[in-house]
Design a protein around this motif. Sequence first.
Motif, PDB file in Angstrom:
ATOM      1  N   ASP A 171       0.508  -1.175   0.119  1.00 34.32           N
ATOM      2  CA  ASP A 171      -0.251   0.142  -0.312  1.00 34.32           C
ATOM      3  C   ASP A 171       0.482   1.257  -0.289  1.00 34.32           C
ATOM      4  O   ASP A 171       0.594   1.952  -0.583  1.00 34.32           O
TER       5      ASP A 171
ATOM      6  N   THR B  64      -5.291 -14.337   1.781  1.00 31.38           N
ATOM      7  CA  THR B  64      -4.631 -12.574   2.851  1.00 31.38           C
ATOM      8  C   THR B  64      -3.988 -11.315   1.709  1.00 31.38           C
ATOM      9  O   THR B  64      -4.520 -10.119   2.265  1.00 31.38           O
TER      10      THR B  64
ATOM     11  N   THR C 240      -4.759 -10.562  -0.863  1.00 24.96           N
ATOM     12  CA  THR C 240      -4.900 -10.628  -2.448  1.00 24.96           C
ATOM     13  C   THR C 240      -5.840  -9.245  -2.847  1.00 24.96           C
ATOM     14  O   THR C 240      -5.510  -8.640  -3.338  1.00 24.96           O
ATOM     15  N   ALA C 241      -6.139  -8.815  -1.687  1.00 24.91           N
ATOM     16  CA  ALA C 241      -7.047  -7.690  -1.273  1.00 24.91           C
ATOM     17  C   ALA C 241      -6.873  -6.340  -1.098  1.00 24.91           C
ATOM     18  O   ALA C 241      -6.507  -5.725  -2.418  1.00 24.91           O
ATOM     19  N   CYS C 242      -4.322  -6.288  -1.004  1.00 21.89           N
ATOM     20  CA  CYS C 242      -3.920  -4.976  -1.448  1.00 21.89           C
ATOM     21  C   CYS C 242      -3.199  -5.217  -2.623  1.00 21.89           C
ATOM     22  O   CYS C 242      -3.006  -4.163  -3.251  1.00 21.89           O
TER      23      CYS C 242
ATOM     24  N   LYS D 117      -5.398  -5.471  -5.531  1.00 17.10           N
ATOM     25  CA  LYS D 117      -6.701  -5.338  -5.848  1.00 17.10           C
ATOM     26  C   LYS D 117      -5.860  -4.106  -6.397  1.00 17.10           C
ATOM     27  O   LYS D 117      -6.648  -3.309  -6.395  1.00 17.10           O
ATOM     28  N   ARG D 118      -5.991  -3.770  -4.327  1.00 18.49           N
ATOM     29  CA  ARG D 118      -6.039  -2.304  -4.878  1.00 18.49           C
ATOM     30  C   ARG D 118      -4.904  -1.697  -5.650  1.00 18.49           C
ATOM     31  O   ARG D 118      -4.725  -0.413  -5.780  1.00 18.49           O
TER      32      ARG D 118
ATOM     33  N   HIS E 292      -6.098  -9.389 -10.548  1.00 18.11           N
ATOM     34  CA  HIS E 292      -6.160  -8.336 -10.288  1.00 18.11           C
ATOM     35  C   HIS E 292      -4.005  -8.120 -10.913  1.00 18.11           C
ATOM     36  O   HIS E 292      -3.604  -6.984 -10.144  1.00 18.11           O
TER      37      HIS E 292
END
Length: 348
Positions: free
Chosen positions: A83, A102, A104-106, A108-109, A129
């Motif tokens: 991030d 865990t 995956t979300a960052c 995608k961001r 992503h």
Amino acid sequence: MPRLLYYLLAAALPVLFGCQKPEEQFTVVVIPKGLTHEHWQSVRRGAERCADDLRAEDGTTVRIIFDGPLRERDAIEQIRIVDRRVATGASGIVLAPQHSRTMTACVKRAADAGVPVVIIDSGLDDPDHFVKYVATDNYNGGCLAARHLIGELKKQGKGKPKLILFRYAVGSQATEDRERGFEETVKKICPDAVWLSTDKYAGATRDSAMREAGPLILQFGNQVDGIFAPNESSASGTADVLRSQGLNKKVLLMGFDASKPLLQSIQEGDVIGSILQDPYRMGYLSTWYCVRYLRGRDVSNGRKDMSESTGEYLVTKENLNSVFTLGLYDPETQAKRTTEELRKGPKR
């Protein structure tokens, strides 16, 4: 200055300075799982070599930033690094995710912010992503480890060997694939093998591996014939424990990856072999794909070819010092590898 010369210079200046193609500049942040294992230093050297090659070819400037968590089991810190690097202007990111879900979300961001991510070493559960996956075929590496260990045990006349699968960590896709490849191959080629333990985890460091392996080997030391440890720290820690209990060379230990202590253990016969990856090429190719994507190239054939394997190789005492093997881990030999080989793969 004569008027004619003045006009000639005025006409030439835009051609000389104003009409040249501007030099491309990119910042690629390489984020390993951790900073301690020698595997990641090879990845770093490969990324920096790619940057050097691109500059030599066409003047493209690629700044490599190597930034990762100190510990390989600190996914929260790795997420923070992703991030932060997105927020501070990374052109692209090369990431070895600590956890297949865990992280995956960052990723995608990063993609939503327009920062492409190339995944290396371990995969993500959600492939939507990232732009490319560059890694060892870890499942096949586990298969190679099983064939070699079972083959050596059969040479000793052990057709029903007692085995320990000493796992690494939950959620690390790379090592889970190795473990699965090892277990499934053993069941195929040696169905009478006896599994003494398959549910113990070494953890992220050599010290944690020693702490976990100590009681395990103390419990089964008079029974076990062979052990598979699926990464460098677990293999090195297990070798230390076997030596401390006087079981080195009696219990056959099969490893994965390379470090100076592990390679020395192979040389001395305390470890019968290790499956080596090509982290130098992994770092090189991932950076190369990242820059190509930033230049607008299709690096995945319309997302049909998302994965690129960098190879996996059995290393034993017999081929430990070959030029090919040295090129997988030795900095001086890595630096001598050709650009063509790094991009297209080695010829053996």
